[in-house]
Design an enzyme around this catalytic site. Structure first.
Site, short mmCIF file in Angstrom:
data_model
loop_
_atom_site.label_atom_id
_atom_site.label_comp_id
_atom_site.label_asym_id
_atom_site.label_seq_id
_atom_site.Cartn_x
_atom_site.Cartn_y
_atom_site.Cartn_z
CB ALA A 1 -0.87 0.16 1.20
CB THR A 2 1.78 3.56 -2.38
OG1 THR A 2 0.31 3.60 -3.14
CG2 THR A 2 2.58 2.48 -3.05
CB THR A 3 0.80 8.16 -1.42
OG1 THR A 3 1.73 7.68 -2.36
CG2 THR A 3 1.19 9.41 -0.98
CE LYS B 1 -3.02 2.20 -0.54
NZ LYS B 1 -2.16 3.26 -1.70
CB ALA C 1 3.98 2.77 -6.28
#
Lengths: 223, 265
Positions: free
Chosen positions: B48-50, B81, B223
């Site tokens: 999982a990114t930003t 997220k 990403a």
């Protein structure tokens, strides 16, 4: 070798039941009843912080009378049972029936196996649209599914009689509080002051967690 | 035994962990989440990114993009997220998605468990310390490339103010002043926030800035997934104020996204 005295099992059970019953009768009563928007749990309690009514899970609440340390143990164990089950499976898999059964098993086991039985009586209330449940668990593990309302502690028979006369489904919350407190007050020899009530509701209108405590103003306005 | 009516852990006072801890309960019953990986495992699992968090006049806001990547593959387009931790706090995740989601669920249950047993919520500092401990316990896996780095934000009921916390893989806990970011596009988002953040942002402005920061990150970082109105993929945004946690619905986010995308230089 010391000789064991023979005590007939009938006598043993009778003695234990009498012992537990006496302890529970000394406890201030609690009434749990359905109202139009959910389930009301209300009882006499002069303490602001030592609760007899509590939240177990999203739709499940707990009420108990008797010895505080004993029912507090049961309350905490109930929260653990529910949270572990909900975590391992899914939130919807935690039901009042499962919890009531677990309490019934434990209390039954303790009643026959421990040195002294628990002096407690427990109610597990579960809100499920159109299919609410009020489970009543006695000190010996007897489990009953009550309809509409349940009474534990104090002069249970007298309060129950009054509730049978007055109870009707689909009362508003205020009216339900007034009815339950009247039934309890009439059975009590002393006057109960307006700020000596502990009340909570499983409220249909709330989100995931249906349990909410009712504050003093709300209770005294209705009483 | 008497203290253990439902066979779920005793109430022994000799325990080091408090009896109201849900994780301790899971550990005693062997149900705690475990990822037993041999040394040297090289897994391409979704990351999982930003995500970002920032303060505004009434509290805090959190936002995250929706993409998870495994190597150069886009693994998921609609990962959530940003989560409600409890009524007055929110948690956002970056790092190994599967582990982060499980830790989030555990964190949420822990907070509710504590609240029910003690009849009072953990303090915001208490929540941050607890989350730091959960991240720290994950260090052996982080060394092998399976790191989880969350952000925590919330409304402090005693100080009546919003607070932000960032973490590192060893369980370091840092209280941030104005904004915090993490994840692969975190530095881009932070660079944007540095220029755009003001202390007196209102709700509409904070929503706008949070989304623009994510769009900026998506432009530079492969990403990080940008909003995709055509497919209905919008960032997750939530706020925490004195009134509690609020997840902003897509219908409120969509016009802001349109506005941001139209006016991007």
């Amino acid at each position: 070798m010391t000789a064991q005295f023979y005590v007939p099992p009938e006598q043993l059970i009778k003695d234990r039941a009498e012992f537990a019953r006496k302890g529970i009768q000394r406890g201030r009563p609690i009434v749990v009843m359905e109202y139009s928007g959910g389930i009301l749990l209300i009882g006499e309690n002069s303490s602001r912080s030592l609760h007899k009514i509590g939240e177990i899970y999203d739709r499940v609440a707990f009420a108990a009378v008797g010895r505080f340390n004993e029912f507090e143990t049961l309350r905490v164990a109930g929260i653990r049972y529910a949270d572990v089950k909900g975590f391992a499976y899914a939130r919807a898999d935690v039901t009042g029936k499962g919890l009531a059964n677990a309490y019934s098993q434990s209390l039954g086991q303790i009643f026959t196996h421990e040195i002294k039985p628990y002096e407690v009586e427990v109610i597990v209330a579960e809100l499920a649209e159109g299919d609410n449940h009020i489970y009543h668990i006695r000190f010996d593990g007897t489990l009953r599914d009550e309809h509409g309302f349940a009474v534990i502690g104090g002069d249970e028979a007298v309060i129950r009689e009054r509730m049978v006369e007055a109870y009707q489904p689909d009362l508003e919350l205020g009216a339900a509080m007034a009815m339950a407190t009247t039934a309890i007050a009439e059975s009590s020899e002393e006057d109960i002051s307006d700020d000596a009530w502990e009340a909570a509701a499983l409220d249909e209108s709330l989100g995931r967690r249906k349990f909410r405590r009712l504050d003093l103003e709300e209770v005294s306005a209705a009483v | 035994m008497i203290g253990d009516p439902l066979s779920l852990g005793t109430l022994s006072s000799s325990e080091i962990v408090p009896e109201s801890s849900f994780l301790a309960l899971l550990e005693r019953s062997g149900l705690q989440p475990k990822w037993p990986i041999e040394h040297g495992a090289d897994l391409a699992v979704p990351q999982a990114t930003t995500v970002l968090a920032l303060r505004w006049e009434n509290g805090v806001a959190m936002a995250g993009d929706r993409r998870a990547t495994a190597g150069n593959v886009i693994a998921h387009q609609r990962v959530k997220k940003v989560y409600r931790a409890d009524e007055f706090s929110a948690v956002a995740i970056s790092g190994t998605a599967g582990m982060a989601l499980e830790l989030t669920k555990l964190f949420q249950t822990e907070l509710e468990h504590y609240e029910k047993i003690e009849d009072v919520r953990l303090s915001l500092d208490g929540k941050a310390n607890y989350l730091a401990r959960m991240v720290r316990s994950n260090l052996p896996l982080a060394v092998q490339g399976l790191a989880v780095v969350p952000l925590l934000s919330g409304y402090d009921e005693s100080d009546r103010t919003g607070k932000l916390y960032s973490f590192d893989v060893v369980g370091g806990r840092y209280e941030e002043q104005n904004y915090a970011t993490t994840g692969s596009g975190g530095s881009e988002a932070k660079a944007f926030l540095k220029g755009a953040w003001r202390p007196d942002l209102d709700e509409a402005e904070v929503l706008h800035i949070a989304i623009e920061a994510l769009v900026a990150a998506a432009e530079e970082d492969s990403a990080t997934g940008g909003p995709d109105p055509k497919r209905g993929i919008y960032p997750n945004v939530a706020t925490v104020t004195a009134d509690g946690f609020r997840e902003i619905p897509d219908e409120e986010i969509a016009p802001v996204v349109d506005h941001v995308l139209e006016n991007r230089p």
